[in-house]
Design a protein around this motif. Structure first.
Motif, PDB file in Angstrom:
ATOM      1  N   ARG A 294       0.742  -1.294  -0.043  1.00 55.88           N
ATOM      2  CA  ARG A 294      -0.039  -0.030  -0.121  1.00 55.88           C
ATOM      3  C   ARG A 294       0.861   1.315   0.089  1.00 55.88           C
ATOM      4  O   ARG A 294       0.666   2.128  -0.634  1.00 55.88           O
ATOM      5  CB  ARG A 294      -0.897   0.062   1.288  1.00 55.88           C
ATOM      6  CG  ARG A 294      -2.004   1.019   1.087  1.00 55.88           C
ATOM      7  CD  ARG A 294      -2.675   1.307   2.467  1.00 55.88           C
ATOM      8  NE  ARG A 294      -1.695   1.473   3.589  1.00 55.88           N
ATOM      9  CZ  ARG A 294      -1.715   0.887   4.732  1.00 55.88           C
ATOM     10  NH1 ARG A 294      -2.575  -0.050   5.026  1.00 55.88           N
ATOM     11  NH2 ARG A 294      -0.766   1.083   5.883  1.00 55.88           N
TER      12      ARG A 294
ATOM     13  N   ALA B 194       4.343   9.474  -9.804  1.00 49.10           N
ATOM     14  CA  ALA B 194       3.760   9.597 -11.225  1.00 49.10           C
ATOM     15  C   ALA B 194       3.128  10.898 -11.426  1.00 49.10           C
ATOM     16  O   ALA B 194       3.225  11.601 -12.683  1.00 49.10           O
ATOM     17  CB  ALA B 194       2.525   8.545 -11.561  1.00 49.10           C
ATOM     18  N   GLU B 195       2.500  11.301 -10.511  1.00 42.83           N
ATOM     19  CA  GLU B 195       1.797  12.740 -10.424  1.00 42.83           C
ATOM     20  C   GLU B 195       3.138  13.804 -10.609  1.00 42.83           C
ATOM     21  O   GLU B 195       2.891  14.759 -11.343  1.00 42.83           O
ATOM     22  CB  GLU B 195       1.153  12.854  -9.304  1.00 42.83           C
ATOM     23  CG  GLU B 195       0.438  14.314  -9.073  1.00 42.83           C
ATOM     24  CD  GLU B 195      -0.490  14.168  -7.692  1.00 42.83           C
ATOM     25  OE1 GLU B 195      -0.729  15.500  -7.487  1.00 42.83           O
ATOM     26  OE2 GLU B 195      -0.985  13.499  -7.624  1.00 42.83           O
TER      27      GLU B 195
ATOM     28  N   SER C 130       3.966   1.430  -1.007  1.00 36.69           N
ATOM     29  CA  SER C 130       4.677   1.567  -2.295  1.00 36.69           C
ATOM     30  C   SER C 130       3.768   1.989  -3.395  1.00 36.69           C
ATOM     31  O   SER C 130       4.305   2.952  -4.265  1.00 36.69           O
ATOM     32  CB  SER C 130       5.403   0.169  -2.859  1.00 36.69           C
ATOM     33  OG  SER C 130       6.081  -0.146  -1.908  1.00 36.69           O
ATOM     34  N   ALA C 131       2.663   1.770  -3.261  1.00 33.48           N
ATOM     35  CA  ALA C 131       1.538   2.162  -4.419  1.00 33.48           C
ATOM     36  C   ALA C 131       1.229   3.664  -4.345  1.00 33.48           C
ATOM     37  O   ALA C 131       1.137   4.239  -5.250  1.00 33.48           O
ATOM     38  CB  ALA C 131       0.241   1.365  -4.233  1.00 33.48           C
ATOM     39  N   GLY C 132       1.156   3.895  -2.964  1.00 32.93           N
ATOM     40  CA  GLY C 132       1.252   5.732  -2.723  1.00 32.93           C
ATOM     41  C   GLY C 132       2.178   6.230  -3.291  1.00 32.93           C
ATOM     42  O   GLY C 132       2.114   7.339  -3.856  1.00 32.93           O
ATOM     43  N   GLU C 133       3.433   5.836  -2.841  1.00 33.66           N
ATOM     44  CA  GLU C 133       4.893   6.491  -3.385  1.00 33.66           C
ATOM     45  C   GLU C 133       4.589   6.422  -5.117  1.00 33.66           C
ATOM     46  O   GLU C 133       5.124   7.531  -5.513  1.00 33.66           O
ATOM     47  CB  GLU C 133       5.825   5.850  -2.780  1.00 33.66           C
ATOM     48  CG  GLU C 133       6.204   5.937  -1.323  1.00 33.66           C
ATOM     49  CD  GLU C 133       7.303   5.171  -0.974  1.00 33.66           C
ATOM     50  OE1 GLU C 133       8.162   4.568  -1.593  1.00 33.66           O
ATOM     51  OE2 GLU C 133       7.453   4.948   0.419  1.00 33.66           O
ATOM     52  N   LEU C 134       4.339   5.406  -5.566  1.00 35.08           N
ATOM     53  CA  LEU C 134       4.408   5.121  -7.101  1.00 35.08           C
ATOM     54  C   LEU C 134       3.420   6.430  -7.649  1.00 35.08           C
ATOM     55  O   LEU C 134       3.656   7.051  -8.582  1.00 35.08           O
ATOM     56  CB  LEU C 134       3.926   3.846  -7.384  1.00 35.08           C
ATOM     57  CG  LEU C 134       4.048   3.787  -8.963  1.00 35.08           C
ATOM     58  CD1 LEU C 134       5.386   3.912  -9.602  1.00 35.08           C
ATOM     59  CD2 LEU C 134       3.563   2.169  -9.284  1.00 35.08           C
ATOM     60  N   SER C 135       2.272   6.244  -6.778  1.00 33.59           N
ATOM     61  CA  SER C 135       1.029   7.512  -7.517  1.00 33.59           C
ATOM     62  C   SER C 135       1.908   8.759  -7.131  1.00 33.59           C
ATOM     63  O   SER C 135       1.831   9.639  -8.058  1.00 33.59           O
ATOM     64  CB  SER C 135      -0.159   7.342  -6.717  1.00 33.59           C
ATOM     65  OG  SER C 135      -1.119   8.277  -7.068  1.00 33.59           O
ATOM     66  N   ALA C 136       2.350   9.156  -6.202  1.00 33.64           N
ATOM     67  CA  ALA C 136       2.856  10.550  -5.926  1.00 33.64           C
ATOM     68  C   ALA C 136       4.037  10.836  -6.907  1.00 33.64           C
ATOM     69  O   ALA C 136       4.143  11.931  -7.583  1.00 33.64           O
ATOM     70  CB  ALA C 136       3.508  10.538  -4.630  1.00 33.64           C
TER      71      ALA C 136
ATOM     72  N   THR D 230       5.930  13.185 -11.909  1.00 36.23           N
ATOM     73  CA  THR D 230       6.509  13.506 -13.392  1.00 36.23           C
ATOM     74  C   THR D 230       5.727  13.987 -14.169  1.00 36.23           C
ATOM     75  O   THR D 230       6.116  14.701 -15.226  1.00 36.23           O
ATOM     76  CB  THR D 230       6.475  11.807 -13.645  1.00 36.23           C
ATOM     77  OG1 THR D 230       7.779  11.166 -12.452  1.00 36.23           O
ATOM     78  CG2 THR D 230       7.405  11.740 -15.125  1.00 36.23           C
TER      79      THR D 230
END
Length: 105
Positions: A74, A84-85, A76-82, A87
């Motif tokens: 969870r 991506a945003e 890691s998914a939050g970090e990935l979303s942040a 970027t």
């Protein structure tokens, strides 16, 4: 004179009602069929109870590890979303900057 051969003991069978029940598992320490000694049966029972406690502890450990991994996933998914945003925002800003200066990306 006839020689009588002893037949090997047959493996114990399950009652018909449990033959196809998938959650039934045999205990790891089973008393031999010939055992009649209550002390020995008590010993086997205590061994089975100890095995059950160990398996319950291993199961609890597995559940804790699963919960820990879910939290990490969870996070890691939050970090990935942040990321991506961030970027996407940086890409938009870079595109706007380059178009103002006539630079083609």
């Amino acid at each position: 004179s006839r020689i009588v051969q002893e037949r090997p003991a047959m493996a114990p069978t399950l009652p018909a009602s449990t033959k196809f029940h998938t959650s039934w598992t045999a205990p790891l320490a089973q008393p031999p069929a010939f055992v009649q000694d209550p002390q020995e049966l008590t010993s086997v029972l205590s061994t089975q109870l100890a095995e059950a406690e160990v398996l319950q502890e291993r199961l609890a450990d597995g559940h804790r590890e699963c919960a820990r991994l879910r939290r990490r996933l969870r996070d890691s998914a939050g970090e990935l979303s942040a990321a991506a945003e961030a970027t996407a925002t940086a890409s938009e800003r870079l595109e706007a900057h380059s178009s103002r200066h006539g630079v083609m990306l």
